[in-house]
Design an enzyme around this catalytic site. Structure first.
Site, short mmCIF file in Angstrom:
data_model
loop_
_atom_site.label_atom_id
_atom_site.label_comp_id
_atom_site.label_asym_id
_atom_site.label_seq_id
_atom_site.Cartn_x
_atom_site.Cartn_y
_atom_site.Cartn_z
N ASN A 75 23.88 48.63 39.17
CA ASN A 75 23.66 48.63 37.72
C ASN A 75 23.78 50.08 37.25
O ASN A 75 23.65 51.01 38.06
CB ASN A 75 22.30 48.00 37.36
CG ASN A 75 21.12 48.86 37.79
OD1 ASN A 75 21.00 50.02 37.39
ND2 ASN A 75 20.24 48.30 38.62
N ASN A 109 13.15 38.87 41.26
CA ASN A 109 14.56 38.47 41.21
C ASN A 109 15.01 37.39 42.20
O ASN A 109 16.03 36.75 41.98
CB ASN A 109 15.46 39.70 41.45
CG ASN A 109 15.23 40.81 40.45
OD1 ASN A 109 15.53 41.96 40.73
ND2 ASN A 109 14.68 40.50 39.29
N ARG A 120 24.43 39.10 35.95
CA ARG A 120 23.90 38.72 37.26
C ARG A 120 23.77 37.22 37.45
O ARG A 120 23.65 36.74 38.57
CB ARG A 120 22.54 39.38 37.46
CG ARG A 120 22.56 40.89 37.40
CD ARG A 120 23.40 41.46 38.54
NE ARG A 120 23.18 42.88 38.66
CZ ARG A 120 22.17 43.43 39.35
NH1 ARG A 120 21.30 42.67 39.96
NH2 ARG A 120 22.06 44.73 39.41
N HIS A 140 19.90 42.48 33.05
CA HIS A 140 19.03 41.31 33.27
C HIS A 140 18.31 41.00 31.96
O HIS A 140 17.95 41.94 31.23
CB HIS A 140 17.93 41.63 34.30
CG HIS A 140 18.26 41.35 35.73
ND1 HIS A 140 17.66 42.05 36.76
CD2 HIS A 140 19.07 40.43 36.31
CE1 HIS A 140 18.11 41.57 37.92
NE2 HIS A 140 18.97 40.60 37.68
N ASP A 150 15.30 40.33 31.61
CA ASP A 150 13.97 40.96 31.58
C ASP A 150 14.01 42.44 31.24
O ASP A 150 12.98 43.10 31.16
CB ASP A 150 13.20 40.70 32.89
CG ASP A 150 13.71 41.51 34.07
OD1 ASP A 150 14.65 42.32 33.93
OD2 ASP A 150 13.15 41.33 35.17
N CYS A 173 9.81 43.63 36.74
CA CYS A 173 10.54 43.18 37.94
C CYS A 173 9.85 43.58 39.24
O CYS A 173 10.29 43.18 40.30
CB CYS A 173 11.99 43.60 37.91
SG CYS A 173 12.33 45.17 37.23
N1 ARG Z 1 18.28 47.79 41.71
C1 ARG Z 1 17.90 46.46 41.33
C2 ARG Z 1 19.12 45.66 40.95
O1 ARG Z 1 19.98 46.19 40.29
C3 ARG Z 1 16.91 46.51 40.23
C4 ARG Z 1 16.39 45.17 39.84
C5 ARG Z 1 15.40 45.25 38.75
N2 ARG Z 1 14.96 43.97 38.41
C6 ARG Z 1 14.95 43.43 37.19
N3 ARG Z 1 14.49 42.24 37.08
N4 ARG Z 1 15.41 44.03 36.14
O2 ARG Z 1 19.27 44.52 41.28
#
Ligand code: ARG
Length: 297
Positions: free
Chosen positions: A40, A90, A166, A195, A197, A291
């Site tokens: 990301n 996640n 995602r 995401h 969230d 998260c």
């Molecule tokens: N580095 C993780 C990813 O990109 C961070 C996830 C953070 N989670 C969230 N629900 N925003 O998958």
């Protein structure tokens, strides 16, 4: 039923069956947390830059805050080689059916192969704890990142489903059937908000925090149709300080990254109590409070 436009909404919220608040929180230790790949935009400058000691202190403060709010944490262990496992929102979507008292989780299908091996650890954890563990149909070729993208409307068996980065929209067709719940699908249009969230935080049945730039007009209209009060967060606070990756466990306290002053003011104006936490090490990987935990029934 998947709702994609405001015109299609053919129900009022109070017609949707009710859902109690989940009271148990799962947290995963940051023992093996780091930024080891870039999946990301927030991670791109941060490879190998996590200060492990600071991350541990920050994680312990998150744990203590939940304990102080009467959500006794269940702690899972992070695994070596899975640096994002700490983001335990996640890998699953927890659910509860009050009619049958069924407590369960639906397993995610991670978009990135870097994160695929996290899922079986959580499957085992929830299975051993007595939860029903469900999967999306084998034949379905779709990504799904659990509570990164699928959020329960507080108090109702209604899901908000983010898609575009995602999670694929097809996952929601299957999920809606599996759980027998309506899903309001929201297209995400800005890669910083990869995401749901990161850009929508349902606080209670009436109020939500929102990063407006994350959505198209249709998405915004869907959110306005079902929440009485939508609080727009300043873009720099949402984009760089993860103000919408907040969590309101009790309808009153809102745990969020420290220093989101505009957001804090708005929360207070609507009678919420901001509880500031420093999650700076985790923000290097693209995540904050929401998260770093999973709420289960
Ligand atoms: N580095 C993780 C990813 O990109 C961070 C996830 C953070 N989670 C969230 N629900 N925003 O998958």
């Amino acid at each position: 039923m998947i709702y994609r436009t405001p015109d299609a909404l053919d129900f009022r919220l109070d017609e949707i069956s009710s859902l109690p608040r989940p009271r148990r929180v799962v947290l995963t230790t940051p023992t093996h947390f780091d930024v080891e790949y870039v999946i990301n935009p927030h991670m791109s400058e941060n490879m190998g830059s996590v200060n492990k000691d600071v991350a541990w202190q920050q994680w312990k403060a998150v744990r203590a805050t939940y304990a102080a709010l009467d959500c006794a944490p269940v702690v899972a262990n992070g695994r070596s080689g899975l640096p994002d496992m700490v983001f335990c929102a996640n890998q699953t979507l927890p659910f509860y059916d009050p009619d049958t008292e069924t407590r369960g989780v639906v397993l995610s299908r991670m978009h990135s192969e870097h994160r695929t091996d996290e899922v079986p650890y959580y499957a085992q954890l929830f299975e051993e704890a007595g939860y029903v563990v469900e999967s999306l149909p084998d034949a379905l070729n779709a990504d799904f990142e659990g509570m990164g993208d699928a959020l329960w409307h507080p108090g109702r068996r209604l899901l908000w489903g983010g898609y575009g980065y995602r999670t694929s929209i097809e996952a929601y067709e299957a999920l809606g059937e599996l759980l027998d719940v309506p899903i309001v699908a929201l297209r995400l249009v800005d890669p910083d908000y990869y995401h749901l969230d990161t850009c929508l935080c349902p606080l209670d049945a009436q109020h939500a925090l929102l990063a407006p730039e994350a959505f198209d007009e249709t998405g915004r209209a869907l959110i306005d149709a079902l929440f009485d009060t939508v609080i727009d967060v300043p873009d720099h606070e949402a984009r760089h300080q993860f103000a919408c990756n907040a969590h309101c466990p009790d309808g009153h306290h809102v745990l969020l990254q420290e220093g989101c002053e505009g957001t804090n003011d708005q929360l207070r104006a609507h009678d919420f109590v901001p509880v500031e936490l420093d999650t700076s090490e985790f923000m290097k990987s693209g995540g904050s409070v929401f998260c770093m935990k999973q709420m289960v029934w």
